[in-house]
Design a protein around this motif. Structure first.
Motif, mmCIF file in Angstrom:
data_model
loop_
_atom_site.group_PDB
_atom_site.id
_atom_site.type_symbol
_atom_site.label_atom_id
_atom_site.label_comp_id
_atom_site.label_asym_id
_atom_site.label_seq_id
_atom_site.Cartn_x
_atom_site.Cartn_y
_atom_site.Cartn_z
ATOM 1 N N SER A 148 0.795 -1.225 0.000
ATOM 2 C CA SER A 148 0.000 0.000 0.000
ATOM 3 C C SER A 148 0.830 1.279 0.000
ATOM 4 O O SER A 148 0.304 2.356 -0.295
ATOM 5 C CB SER A 148 -0.933 0.014 1.215
ATOM 6 N N ALA A 149 2.118 1.180 0.327
ATOM 7 C CA ALA A 149 2.931 2.393 0.449
ATOM 8 C C ALA A 149 2.962 3.185 -0.848
ATOM 9 O O ALA A 149 2.749 4.413 -0.855
ATOM 10 C CB ALA A 149 4.353 2.027 0.879
ATOM 11 N N GLY A 150 3.213 2.490 -1.968
ATOM 12 C CA GLY A 150 3.277 3.190 -3.246
ATOM 13 C C GLY A 150 1.949 3.830 -3.613
ATOM 14 O O GLY A 150 1.907 4.961 -4.113
ATOM 15 N N VAL A 151 0.851 3.112 -3.351
ATOM 16 C CA VAL A 151 -0.474 3.636 -3.676
ATOM 17 C C VAL A 151 -0.802 4.846 -2.813
ATOM 18 O O VAL A 151 -1.295 5.870 -3.310
ATOM 19 C CB VAL A 151 -1.539 2.539 -3.502
ATOM 20 N N VAL A 152 -0.529 4.752 -1.503
ATOM 21 C CA VAL A 152 -0.842 5.851 -0.592
ATOM 22 C C VAL A 152 -0.052 7.103 -0.964
ATOM 23 O O VAL A 152 -0.601 8.211 -1.043
ATOM 24 C CB VAL A 152 -0.543 5.442 0.867
ATOM 25 N N VAL A 153 1.255 6.938 -1.208
ATOM 26 C CA VAL A 153 2.083 8.091 -1.553
ATOM 27 C C VAL A 153 1.671 8.676 -2.895
ATOM 28 O O VAL A 153 1.564 9.897 -3.052
ATOM 29 C CB VAL A 153 3.578 7.686 -1.568
ATOM 30 N N ALA A 154 1.427 7.815 -3.880
ATOM 31 C CA ALA A 154 1.093 8.297 -5.212
ATOM 32 C C ALA A 154 -0.282 8.961 -5.266
ATOM 33 O O ALA A 154 -0.453 10.002 -5.920
ATOM 34 C CB ALA A 154 1.146 7.135 -6.212
ATOM 35 N N GLN A 155 -1.260 8.395 -4.574
ATOM 36 C CA GLN A 155 -2.629 8.899 -4.669
ATOM 37 C C GLN A 155 -2.936 10.003 -3.645
ATOM 38 O O GLN A 155 -3.687 10.931 -3.953
ATOM 39 C CB GLN A 155 -3.623 7.743 -4.479
ATOM 40 N N LEU A 156 -2.353 9.889 -2.447
ATOM 41 C CA LEU A 156 -2.721 10.815 -1.373
ATOM 42 C C LEU A 156 -1.587 11.749 -0.968
ATOM 43 O O LEU A 156 -1.844 12.763 -0.307
ATOM 44 C CB LEU A 156 -3.192 10.015 -0.146
ATOM 45 N N GLY A 157 -0.354 11.387 -1.300
ATOM 46 C CA GLY A 157 0.768 12.258 -0.967
ATOM 47 C C GLY A 157 1.468 11.860 0.324
ATOM 48 O O GLY A 157 0.978 11.016 1.095
ATOM 49 N N TYR A 158 2.627 12.483 0.558
ATOM 50 C CA TYR A 158 3.434 12.147 1.732
ATOM 51 C C TYR A 158 2.732 12.512 3.036
ATOM 52 O O TYR A 158 2.830 11.787 4.026
ATOM 53 C CB TYR A 158 4.777 12.877 1.669
ATOM 54 N N THR A 159 2.025 13.627 3.047
ATOM 55 C CA THR A 159 1.368 14.055 4.286
ATOM 56 C C THR A 159 0.378 13.002 4.770
ATOM 57 O O THR A 159 0.366 12.639 5.952
ATOM 58 C CB THR A 159 0.638 15.391 4.070
ATOM 59 N N ALA A 160 -0.444 12.494 3.865
ATOM 60 C CA ALA A 160 -1.413 11.456 4.242
ATOM 61 C C ALA A 160 -0.700 10.191 4.702
ATOM 62 O O ALA A 160 -1.133 9.545 5.675
ATOM 63 C CB ALA A 160 -2.324 11.148 3.054
ATOM 64 N N ALA A 161 0.391 9.837 4.030
ATOM 65 C CA ALA A 161 1.133 8.636 4.420
ATOM 66 C C ALA A 161 1.703 8.784 5.825
ATOM 67 O O ALA A 161 1.639 7.850 6.636
ATOM 68 C CB ALA A 161 2.253 8.367 3.417
ATOM 69 N N PHE A 162 2.251 9.956 6.149
ATOM 70 C CA PHE A 162 2.850 10.160 7.465
ATOM 71 C C PHE A 162 1.784 10.250 8.556
ATOM 72 O O PHE A 162 1.983 9.768 9.672
ATOM 73 C CB PHE A 162 3.708 11.426 7.464
#
Length: 417
Positions: A148-162
Motif C-alpha cells: 500500500s505504500a506506493g499507492v498511498v504516496v502516489a494517490q494521497l501524498g506524503y502528508t497522508a502517508a505520514f
C-alpha cells in the motif's frame, strides 16, 4: 490469550505503520534531497541506531516497566513523525536524520520489550503459540505495508502517508494501555532456603550458564542470517528486472506474498505440533530450519520458472517462520531478569548483520549476478548452521540441549527438536 490477541492486533497495526514508514520515508528523503547518497545515509543512521539501541534496550527492559516502555516507544515514533509534518520545509532535512534515530531506537526498544514479556503475559506454556501469532501478524503487516505504500504516496501524498503512519502507532499504544497484562515476573522469595534446597531462581541461573555457549551460537547464526536476508532483499529488485524488464514489480509482489503465506502455514503447523507433543521444537530444529530457509532462498534466485520459484519461496517462508518462533521461544526460556539483556544483544546482532549485509550485497551486485550474491551470503549462513547442528548433535549435557519447563512442574522435559 484473549488479551494477547488484542495485543497482536495492535502490534500488527504498528508493524503496518513501520513498513509503510520504511518505504514512504526513504522515497521522501530522496525526493527532498535529490541525492541517493542522502537516502543511503538515512538508512545507515536508522540501522546504526537500531544496532546501538539493542544494548541500551536490554538494560532498560531489565530495569523498568516493559508495558510503559512499549507504549513510550510507540508514542515517540508517532510524535517524531508529526514533528516532521509540522516543521518548516527549511528544517526538514536535518530533522529527517533525527527521525531516523528516533524510529530506529524506538522500534528496537519495542521489539526487545515485547519479546522479553511474552512468557509473563501468556505463561511459559503458551509462549510458542503467542510468538507464532506475532510472526503471523507482522508478516501480514509487511505485505500490506509494502503493497500500500506506493499507492498511498502516489494517490494521497506524503502528508497522508505520514499521518496514517502516526495513527498506527497511536492505535498500538492505546490498545496496550487498556490491556490488563503483566510484563514482568513476580518477585518470589527464596523458597526452599530453610531446608537447604536451591531456589528455582538459582536453578534457572545455572541452566542459563549451562546453555550460554549454545545461546551465543544461535545469536551468531541469526546475525549471519541477517547477512543472507539482506542479500535477497537487495538482489530481489535486480533479479525481478532481469525476469521482466517491463514489469519488475510483478515477481517482487508474488515473492513476498508467497513468502508470507508460507510463514502463516508454518505457524499453524507449529502450533498443532506443540499442542499434540506437549513441547516446543528445540535448538536442533532451529539449526535445521535455518539451513532449509537459506537453501530455499538460493534456489529461488537460480533461474527457475515462476511457479517452481514461488513454490520454493513458500518453503523459504515456512522455514523462516519456524526458525523465528523456535529461536525467540528458546531465548524466552532464560530467567526473566536476564531475558531483556539477551534479547537486546540479539537485536543488535541481527541488525548489525542485516546492515553489514546491505553494504556487502550492494557492492557485490556491481560485479556478480543476483544468484551469486545470494548464494555466497546464504551459503555462509548454511555453513554456520551446519556447524551449530553438528555441535548440538555431539553435545551431551545432563539436562539435554532442548529443554522446556512445563508449567507447574519442577522437572525439565526434553524437546525432540
Amino acid at each position: 490469550m484473549k488479551h494477547f490477541r488484542l495485543l497482536v492486533l495492535g502490534n500488527g497495526v504498528s508493524a503496518y505503520g513501520s513498513y509503510l514508514n520504511m518505504v514512504a520515508l526513504n522515497v521522501f528523503v530522496y525526493d527532498v534531497t535529490g541525492s541517493a547518497l542522502a537516502a543511503g545515509l538515512f538508512m545507515a543512521v536508522r540501522l546504526g541506531t537500531s544496532v546501538g539501541a539493542g544494548f541500551v534496550s536490554g538494560r532498560l527492559v531489565s530495569a523498568y516497566d516493559r508495558k510503559r516502555l512499549i507504549v513510550g516507544a510507540d508514542l515517540g515514533q508517532a510524535l517524531a513523525i508529526l514533528a516532521l509534518l509540522l516543521a518548516p520545509e527549511a528544517g526538514r532535512i536535518s530533522l529527517l536524520y533525527c527521525l531516523a534515530v528516533v524510529t530506529g531506537g524506538c522500534s528496537t526498544l519495542s521489539q526487545v520489550a515485547l519479546r522479553s514479556s511474552i512468557p509473563e503475559i501468556v505463561g511459559a506454556e503458551n509462549r510458542t503459540r503467542a510468538n507464532g501469532q506475532l510472526v503471523t501478524g507482522r508478516s501480514l503487516a509487511m505485505i500490506a505495508g509494502f503493497a500500500s505504500a506506493g499507492v498511498v504516496v502516489a494517490q494521497l501524498g506524503y502528508t497522508a502517508a505520514f499521518v496514517l503512519d502516526a495513527v498506527t502507532f497511536l492505535v498500538s499504544a492505546s490498545v496496550l494501555l487498556v490491556l490488563p497484562i503483566r510484563t514482568r515476573a513476580r518477585s518470589e522469595g527464596p523458597k526452599g532456603a530453610e531446608n537447604g534446597t536451591p531456589s528455582a531462581g538459582h536453578r534457572s541461573v545455572r541452566l542459563l550458564w549451562a546453555g550460554a555457549p549454545v545461546l551465543m551460537a544461535m545469536i551468531a547464526v541469526r546475525a549471519v542470517d541477517g547477512l543472507g536476508s539482506s542479500s535477497h532483499n537487495v538482489a530481489l529488485p535486480v533479479y525481478s528486472s532481469l525476469l521482466d524488464p517491463d514489469h519488475p514489480a510483478t515477481f517482487i509482489s508474488q515473492f513476498w506474498a508467497t513468502w508470507a503465506v508460507g510463514t502463516i502455514i508454518a505457524q499453524q503447523v507449529l502450533a498443532r505440533h506443540t499442542r499434540r507433543a506437549g513441547h516446543t521444537l528445540g535448538e536442533r530444529a532451529f539449526a535445521a530450519g535455518a539451513c532449509v530457509m537459506s537453501g530455499a532462498f538460493i534456489v529461488v534466485f537460480s533461474g527457475l520458472p515462476t511457479v517452481p520459484a514461488l513454490a520454493t519461496a513458500l518453503v523459504a517462508g515456512a522455514a523462516d517462520g519456524v526458525t523465528e518462533v523456535v529461536y525467540v521461544s528458546r531465548l524466552q526460556m532464560v530467567p526473566d531478569e536476564q531475558r531483556g539483556r539477551l534479547f537486546g544483544l540479539s537485536a543488535s546482532a541481527e541488525n548489525a548483520g542485516f546492515g553489514l549485509g546491505m553494504l556487502i550485497s550492494g557492492s557485490l551486485l556491481e560485479s556478480l549476478s543476483p544468484f551469486q550474491v545470494v548464494a555466497s551470503l546464504h551459503g555462509l549462513a548454511i555453513v554456520l548452521c551446519l556447524a551449530l547442528l553438528t555441535l548440538l548433535v555431539l553435545r551431551r549435557s545432563p539436562a539435554g540441549p532442548d529443554q522446556v519447563r512445563q508449567p507447574g512442574s519442577d522437572t525439565l522435559h526434553e524437546g525432540r527438536g
